[in-house]
Design an enzyme around this catalytic site. Structure first.
Site, PDB file in Angstrom:
ATOM      1  N   CYS A  59      -6.245   2.039   5.788  1.00 16.64           N
ATOM      2  CA  CYS A  59      -6.847   0.790   6.234  1.00 16.64           C
ATOM      3  C   CYS A  59      -6.226   0.405   7.586  1.00 16.64           C
ATOM      4  O   CYS A  59      -5.322   1.078   8.093  1.00 16.64           O
ATOM      5  CB  CYS A  59      -6.606  -0.306   5.200  1.00 16.64           C
ATOM      6  SG  CYS A  59      -4.870  -0.841   5.084  1.00 16.64           S
ATOM      7  N   HIS A 108       0.851  -1.186   0.000  1.00 18.79           N
ATOM      8  CA  HIS A 108       0.000   0.000   0.000  1.00 18.79           C
ATOM      9  C   HIS A 108       0.885   1.234   0.000  1.00 18.79           C
ATOM     10  O   HIS A 108       2.038   1.198   0.444  1.00 18.79           O
ATOM     11  CB  HIS A 108      -0.906   0.014   1.231  1.00 18.79           C
ATOM     12  CG  HIS A 108      -1.984  -1.018   1.199  1.00 18.79           C
ATOM     13  ND1 HIS A 108      -3.088  -0.952   2.020  1.00 18.79           N
ATOM     14  CD2 HIS A 108      -2.139  -2.147   0.465  1.00 18.79           C
ATOM     15  CE1 HIS A 108      -3.882  -1.983   1.789  1.00 18.79           C
ATOM     16  NE2 HIS A 108      -3.317  -2.728   0.845  1.00 18.79           N
ATOM     17  N   GLU A 159       0.985   3.864   1.850  1.00 16.98           N
ATOM     18  CA  GLU A 159       1.511   4.258   3.158  1.00 16.98           C
ATOM     19  C   GLU A 159       2.696   3.397   3.569  1.00 16.98           C
ATOM     20  O   GLU A 159       3.696   3.917   4.088  1.00 16.98           O
ATOM     21  CB  GLU A 159       0.419   4.142   4.240  1.00 16.98           C
ATOM     22  CG  GLU A 159      -0.789   5.013   4.001  1.00 16.98           C
ATOM     23  CD  GLU A 159      -1.932   4.316   3.283  1.00 16.98           C
ATOM     24  OE1 GLU A 159      -3.094   4.601   3.605  1.00 16.98           O
ATOM     25  OE2 GLU A 159      -1.658   3.479   2.381  1.00 16.98           O
ATOM     26  N   CYS A 185      -2.359  -0.150   7.430  1.00 20.13           N
ATOM     27  CA  CYS A 185      -1.602   1.097   7.290  1.00 20.13           C
ATOM     28  C   CYS A 185      -1.703   1.952   8.547  1.00 20.13           C
ATOM     29  O   CYS A 185      -0.720   2.579   8.952  1.00 20.13           O
ATOM     30  CB  CYS A 185      -2.056   1.848   6.048  1.00 20.13           C
ATOM     31  SG  CYS A 185      -1.646   0.942   4.531  1.00 20.13           S
TER      32      CYS A 185
END
Length: 151
Positions: free
Chosen positions: A84, A54, A56, A87
């Protein structure tokens, strides 16, 4: 009267746009220290076979490598979409000072929606949270990306 986006969010939106054009979900993150962007990440393309890739996570790993440390105290993260649970957990472990995010994610977010990780009593670090910055632009990017895939 519309105000210009802060440069970190404008930069994240430019990165997210480019990621979407390349076939990845258009989400991006940048990490700022002392007013300077020190790291950035975009969601990896689906063919990368890495469910942790992801924006992040990629940005946090890059910032930690740049600074040569695992704690990113005094750093801020700017993300185009509400993080999410994975993260948000990484933001906790990295000790990021502030989280700025664009669009809400009622389905997968874990900051203002879902698990609300930072609000849990056992959360050992809580960044300052500022949501809705660039939400209109970030949401439009995501809606277009998924609409294009449905047609």
């Amino acid at each position: 009267m519309a105000f210009p986006l802060p440069e970190p969010m404008a930069h994240a939106l430019r990165l997210a746009t480019a990621a979407g054009r390349a076939g990845a979900v258009p989400i991006a993150a940048v990490i700022v220290k002392n007013g300077d962007i020190i790291a950035a990440g975009v969601n990896a393309a689906p063919g990368g076979h890495d469910p942790t890739a992801h924006a992040e996570i990629i940005a946090i790993r890059s910032a930690a490598a740049t600074l040569g440390q695992d704690k990113l105290e005094g750093c801020d993260i700017w993300v185009t979409l509400e993080p999410c649970a994975m993260c948000a957990g990484a933001i906790i472990h990295a000790r990021l000072a502030r989280l700025y995010y664009g669009a809400d994610d009622p389905k997968g977010g874990a900051v203002e929606h879902g698990a609300r990780l930072f609000a849990q009593p056992n959360c050992n670090h809580r960044p300052e949270i500022y949501g809705g910055i660039g939400a209109k632009q970030a949401g439009a990017l995501l809606r277009k990306f998924f609409a294009d895939r449905r047609t």
